[in-house]
Design a protein around this motif. Structure first.
Motif, PDB file in Angstrom:
ATOM      1  N   ALA A 115       0.833  -1.204   0.000  1.00 18.21           N
ATOM      2  CA  ALA A 115       0.000   0.000   0.000  1.00 18.21           C
ATOM      3  C   ALA A 115       0.871   1.259   0.000  1.00 18.21           C
ATOM      4  O   ALA A 115       0.572   2.241  -0.696  1.00 18.21           O
ATOM      5  N   MET A 116       1.966   1.236   0.778  1.00 18.90           N
ATOM      6  CA  MET A 116       2.857   2.391   0.828  1.00 18.90           C
ATOM      7  C   MET A 116       3.568   2.588  -0.505  1.00 18.90           C
ATOM      8  O   MET A 116       3.729   3.727  -0.982  1.00 18.90           O
ATOM      9  N   LYS A 117       3.968   1.502  -1.120  1.00 20.12           N
ATOM     10  CA  LYS A 117       4.621   1.586  -2.430  1.00 20.12           C
ATOM     11  C   LYS A 117       3.664   2.167  -3.461  1.00 20.12           C
ATOM     12  O   LYS A 117       4.031   3.068  -4.245  1.00 20.12           O
ATOM     13  N   ALA A 118       2.443   1.669  -3.488  1.00 20.85           N
ATOM     14  CA  ALA A 118       1.450   2.149  -4.437  1.00 20.85           C
ATOM     15  C   ALA A 118       1.145   3.633  -4.208  1.00 20.85           C
ATOM     16  O   ALA A 118       1.007   4.411  -5.175  1.00 20.85           O
ATOM     17  N   ALA A 119       1.043   4.031  -2.950  1.00 16.37           N
ATOM     18  CA  ALA A 119       0.756   5.428  -2.639  1.00 16.37           C
ATOM     19  C   ALA A 119       1.901   6.335  -3.080  1.00 16.37           C
ATOM     20  O   ALA A 119       1.670   7.436  -3.593  1.00 16.37           O
ATOM     21  N   ALA A 120       3.136   5.876  -2.889  1.00 14.10           N
ATOM     22  CA  ALA A 120       4.290   6.678  -3.314  1.00 14.10           C
ATOM     23  C   ALA A 120       4.303   6.863  -4.826  1.00 14.10           C
ATOM     24  O   ALA A 120       4.562   7.963  -5.334  1.00 14.10           O
ATOM     25  N   LEU A 121       4.013   5.789  -5.559  1.00 17.34           N
ATOM     26  CA  LEU A 121       3.982   5.879  -7.017  1.00 17.34           C
ATOM     27  C   LEU A 121       2.824   6.750  -7.487  1.00 17.34           C
ATOM     28  O   LEU A 121       2.965   7.520  -8.461  1.00 17.34           O
ATOM     29  N   ALA A 122       1.678   6.639  -6.814  1.00 15.72           N
ATOM     30  CA  ALA A 122       0.552   7.502  -7.157  1.00 15.72           C
ATOM     31  C   ALA A 122       0.897   8.966  -6.890  1.00 15.72           C
ATOM     32  O   ALA A 122       0.494   9.862  -7.632  1.00 15.72           O
ATOM     33  N   GLY A 123       1.645   9.209  -5.820  1.00 17.84           N
ATOM     34  CA  GLY A 123       2.077  10.560  -5.502  1.00 17.84           C
ATOM     35  C   GLY A 123       2.961  11.144  -6.584  1.00 17.84           C
ATOM     36  O   GLY A 123       2.899  12.343  -6.877  1.00 17.84           O
ATOM     37  N   LEU A 124       3.796  10.300  -7.211  1.00 21.69           N
ATOM     38  CA  LEU A 124       4.628  10.771  -8.332  1.00 21.69           C
ATOM     39  C   LEU A 124       3.751  11.244  -9.463  1.00 21.69           C
ATOM     40  O   LEU A 124       4.039  12.248 -10.121  1.00 21.69           O
ATOM     41  N   GLY A 125       2.690  10.478  -9.713  1.00 26.53           N
ATOM     42  CA  GLY A 125       1.765  10.851 -10.787  1.00 26.53           C
ATOM     43  C   GLY A 125       1.106  12.189 -10.527  1.00 26.53           C
ATOM     44  O   GLY A 125       0.955  13.028 -11.418  1.00 26.53           O
ATOM     45  N   ARG A 126       0.729  12.422  -9.286  1.00 22.92           N
ATOM     46  CA  ARG A 126       0.079  13.704  -8.941  1.00 22.92           C
ATOM     47  C   ARG A 126       1.072  14.845  -9.068  1.00 22.92           C
ATOM     48  O   ARG A 126       0.739  15.936  -9.512  1.00 22.92           O
ATOM     49  N   THR A 127       2.325  14.568  -8.661  1.00 28.07           N
ATOM     50  CA  THR A 127       3.345  15.607  -8.760  1.00 28.07           C
ATOM     51  C   THR A 127       3.623  15.960 -10.212  1.00 28.07           C
ATOM     52  O   THR A 127       3.749  17.132 -10.583  1.00 28.07           O
ATOM     53  N   ALA A 128       3.695  14.905 -11.054  1.00 27.85           N
ATOM     54  CA  ALA A 128       3.965  15.124 -12.473  1.00 27.85           C
ATOM     55  C   ALA A 128       2.817  15.884 -13.144  1.00 27.85           C
ATOM     56  O   ALA A 128       3.000  16.653 -14.061  1.00 27.85           O
ATOM     57  N   GLY A 129       1.599  15.603 -12.623  1.00 24.94           N
ATOM     58  CA  GLY A 129       0.430  16.266 -13.195  1.00 24.94           C
ATOM     59  C   GLY A 129       0.379  17.722 -12.818  1.00 24.94           C
ATOM     60  O   GLY A 129      -0.289  18.524 -13.449  1.00 24.94           O
TER      61      GLY A 129
END
Length: 303
Positions: free
Chosen positions: A289-303
């Motif tokens: 869950a933490m790994k997935a959240a970190a990767l999702a956070g990258l997506g939000r940052t890139a957006g």
């Protein structure tokens, strides 16, 4: 870990009694290669590079908040941040481009540490304070004992740990090292199974037909390392070893595919990891869950 990291950031953990963790190096981008625990400790090169940059920005912010100058450590080659396949399986693209990555790791030109000039201008007292802010103070160290007996010591108050917590979550250090230990244990079990050993023997037979006498998958890498030692830093010798490494890795890749080593690992992996999944179920879920959240956070940052 085999990482193209800078000295300051690489010093975030003090390890006592190191065991074989999921080594960091080239390869691992091919989705078809089996990895224990659904690739828990694996990130693609793009993900590893982006997460590294995100953590470095958090370190810089933390250091600034504590009154210190910190220059973010860049990634010169994100493929060197990627966990090598724990079964020794080769990624096709990386094998063709970089072999095992061993020669490249030795001869690559590493940029200067961006913090070196700043540190050299500090007094000994200020330099010590800078280091303690970054990686922590021994009196605040926490000791984590992993299932394989490896002890990890780190300071949860350090900026490196604050950055890790900001990007992944506060338990990331403990959970990720646990996943690495479990990954190593599962991979070791898989490599000892009759099915995998038979495939490895078929691989050795294939390599023998190509003029290479090896018993195990680690042998070509070990031989490449020995050749580099003999080259003793001579550029011409290193280039020669590099060419040999590319040819060797190409033959290795073909033989791995012919011997169906990836399929052999995948067939027995489920049974090998069952105990770990039962005993550490919650930790595995939390880490995922933490790994997935970190990767999702990258997506939000890139957006």
């Amino acid at each position: 870990m085999r990482r193209q990291l800078w000295p300051a950031a690489a010093a975030c953990l003090l390890v006592a009694g190191c065991g074989a963790s999921g080594h960091e190096g080239p390869g691992g981008g091919e989705p078809g290669l089996p990895r224990p625990l659904s690739g828990a400790v694996h990130f693609s090169a793009a993900q590893a590079g982006a997460l590294h940059r995100s953590e470095e920005e958090q370190v810089r912010s933390c250091m600034r908040g504590r009154g210190h100058v910190y220059r973010a450590v860049p990634v010169s080659d994100p493929y060197r941040l990627v966990a090598e396949n724990p079964y020794g399986l080769l990624d096709a693209d990386r094998a063709r481009e970089d072999g095992y990555g061993i020669t490249a790791e030795q001869v690559v030109d590493r940029p200067q540490d961006p913090n070196a000039s700043h540190l050299s201008a500090l007094s000994e007292t200020d330099r010590t304070a800078w280091q303690k802010a970054l990686v922590g103070d021994e009196k605040h160290h926490r000791t984590l004992t992993l299932p394989d007996g490896v002890k990890i010591r780190y300071d949860p108050r350090s900026c490196v740990q604050a950055a890790s917590g900001a990007v992944f979550g506060k338990r990331w250090t403990e959970l990720h090292h646990l996943m690495e230990a479990l990954t190593n244990d599962i991979a070791g079990t898989v490599r000892k199974t009759p099915g995998f050993r038979e495939a490895e023997q078929a691989w050795a037979g294939c390599m023998a037909e190509k003029g290479h006498t090896y018993r195990g998958l680690s042998d070509p890498r070990a031989e490449t390392g020995r050749l580099l030692e003999k080259a003793d830093g001579d550029p011409a010798g290193q280039r020669s070893v590099g060419r040999t490494e590319l040819t060797l890795a190409g033959d290795d890749l073909v033989c791995q595919q012919e011997a169906r080593l990836a399929e052999a690992a995948a067939e027995v992996q489920g049974d090998a990891e069952r105990k770990s999944r039962e005993k550490w179920r919650q930790e595995i879920e939390d880490h995922g869950a933490m790994k997935a959240a970190a990767l999702a956070g990258l997506g939000r940052t890139a957006g």
